[in-house]
Write a protein that holds these residues in place. Structure first.
Motif, PDB file in Angstrom:
ATOM      1  N   VAL A   1      72.290 -48.533  12.365  1.00 42.85           N
ATOM      2  CA  VAL A   1      73.756 -48.430  12.352  1.00 42.85           C
ATOM      3  C   VAL A   1      74.232 -48.315  10.906  1.00 42.85           C
ATOM      4  O   VAL A   1      74.044 -49.250  10.125  1.00 42.85           O
ATOM      5  N   PRO A   2      74.855 -47.186  10.528  1.00 36.98           N
ATOM      6  CA  PRO A   2      75.443 -47.138   9.177  1.00 36.98           C
ATOM      7  C   PRO A   2      76.723 -47.977   9.185  1.00 36.98           C
ATOM      8  O   PRO A   2      77.680 -47.636   9.868  1.00 36.98           O
ATOM      9  N   ILE A   3      76.713 -49.088   8.453  1.00 34.71           N
ATOM     10  CA  ILE A   3      77.797 -50.067   8.602  1.00 34.71           C
ATOM     11  C   ILE A   3      78.824 -50.005   7.469  1.00 34.71           C
ATOM     12  O   ILE A   3      79.889 -50.601   7.543  1.00 34.71           O
ATOM     13  N   ALA A   4      78.523 -49.258   6.405  1.00 35.92           N
ATOM     14  CA  ALA A   4      79.490 -49.179   5.298  1.00 35.92           C
ATOM     15  C   ALA A   4      79.944 -47.747   5.039  1.00 35.92           C
ATOM     16  O   ALA A   4      80.690 -47.498   4.102  1.00 35.92           O
ATOM     17  N   PHE A   5      79.483 -46.789   5.843  1.00 34.57           N
ATOM     18  CA  PHE A   5      79.906 -45.386   5.716  1.00 34.57           C
ATOM     19  C   PHE A   5      80.736 -45.027   6.938  1.00 34.57           C
ATOM     20  O   PHE A   5      80.325 -45.301   8.056  1.00 34.57           O
ATOM     21  N   VAL A   6      81.886 -44.396   6.740  1.00 34.66           N
ATOM     22  CA  VAL A   6      82.682 -44.000   7.907  1.00 34.66           C
ATOM     23  C   VAL A   6      82.552 -42.512   8.226  1.00 34.66           C
ATOM     24  O   VAL A   6      83.105 -42.040   9.201  1.00 34.66           O
ATOM     25  N   SER A   7      81.821 -41.754   7.381  1.00 36.66           N
ATOM     26  CA  SER A   7      81.564 -40.340   7.717  1.00 36.66           C
ATOM     27  C   SER A   7      80.115 -40.002   7.433  1.00 36.66           C
ATOM     28  O   SER A   7      79.472 -40.631   6.598  1.00 36.66           O
TER      29      SER A   7
END
Length: 303
Positions: free
Chosen positions: A253-259
């Motif tokens: 899960v990429p947890i600090a990237f929103v794109s």
């Protein structure tokens, strides 16, 4: 947001802009400039290979434009008394603050709201972008009421957005390891009081709570380490190796990237998947970045 190169020829100047930022290389300008030149020149060949995997450019601007349109649409739909216009500013590539300030000036707003696309605050990301915007406004004699949204690591809709994307992927899985992966940071930044690591931990804690799965096997780790400094850990690659050897189904899960951009589409999807395969992993799943998830757009519009 940070931005990304729009063609291979712009990889090196993009890297130069990144390393010439005092928030990244904390040195006097006369030292930082040549060092940024040297680092970007050395890194460019490897980085170009990464962007070649993405078709020769970063998708971040196009994806941010989609988020921007969705946010503008939602704000204007929900508030009849105001007119909202959403502008995009990138820190290290176009559109830069210098040109966007002129567009915002022409809009003649009553108020400017700065909305970082970094959910967790770090001086090297949100801090640097906000500072640049304010410096450029000053330089262009643009004075207007300005509000800043610092961060939103535990915003309820932001957490819901992550929950819904994770549930879609893990609903039918067994024997999986949920790995929340965030961009790393040198330990010295955290020692100096940067709240990033603590805020990432708060995000993950809330997401895990919202999933409400008994005996959920999860961990938070950090990716993208560069340079000789000691970085915060554990590192995502170590966690992937360990759990691949245990025969776990890896779920990232990429947890600090929103794109989506190079750190998700290349590092997580290609490089880490190869690492997992090499260490015996049979199943590898990656949860997408939030993009235009309706809960994420709602989180931003409410903020």
């Amino acid at each position: 947001n940070l931005g990304g190169p729009d063609k291979l020829d712009n990889v090196e100047p993009f890297l130069f802009n990144l390393f010439n930022d005092p928030a990244i290389l904390n040195l006097p300008g006369f030292l930082r400039y040549p060092l940024a030149k040297l680092i970007s020149n050395r890194r460019a060949p490897t980085a170009k290979k990464i962007y070649q995997e993405l078709g020769g450019s970063s998708p971040i601007l196009k994806l941010t434009e989609e988020q921007s349109k969705a946010l503008e649409h939602k704000l204007n739909n929900e508030d009849d008394n105001s007119e909202y216009k959403s502008f995009i500013v990138m820190r290290c590539w176009n559109p830069r603050a210098e040109e966007v300030v002129k567009q915002v000036k022409n809009f003649v707003p009553d108020e400017v709201i700065l909305m970082p696309l970094y959910p967790q605050y770090s001086a090297a990301t949100s801090g640097s972008s906000i500072k640049e915007w304010k410096d450029v406004c000053k330089k262009n004699n643009f004075e207007v009421k300005t509000s800043t949204i610092c961060c939103y690591p535990t915003d309820k809709n932001f957490i819901l957005a992550h929950r819904s994307e994770i549930i879609k992927k893990i609903d039918s899985l067994t024997n999986f390891k949920l790995i929340f992966s965030a961009h790393g940071l040198p330990e010295k930044n955290v020692r100096k009081g940067d709240p990033y690591q603590w805020q990432v931990e708060q995000t993950v804690k809330e997401v895990v709570k919202s999933l409400n799965i008994k005996n959920l096997d999860w961990i938070l780790s950090y990716q993208s380490r560069v340079g000789p400094l000691k970085w915060i850990g554990p590192s995502t690659d170590d966690i992937i190796i360990k759990n691949s050897k245990l025969g776990k189904h890896i779920v990232l899960v990429p947890i600090a990237f929103v794109s989506e951009h190079s750190e998700t589409l290349v590092e997580l999807d290609i490089e880490y998947k190869e690492l997992a395969d090499k260490n015996g992993c049979k199943n590898y799943t990656r949860v997408p970045a939030l993009g235009t998830n309706e809960n994420f757009i709602k989180a931003m519009s409410d903020l």
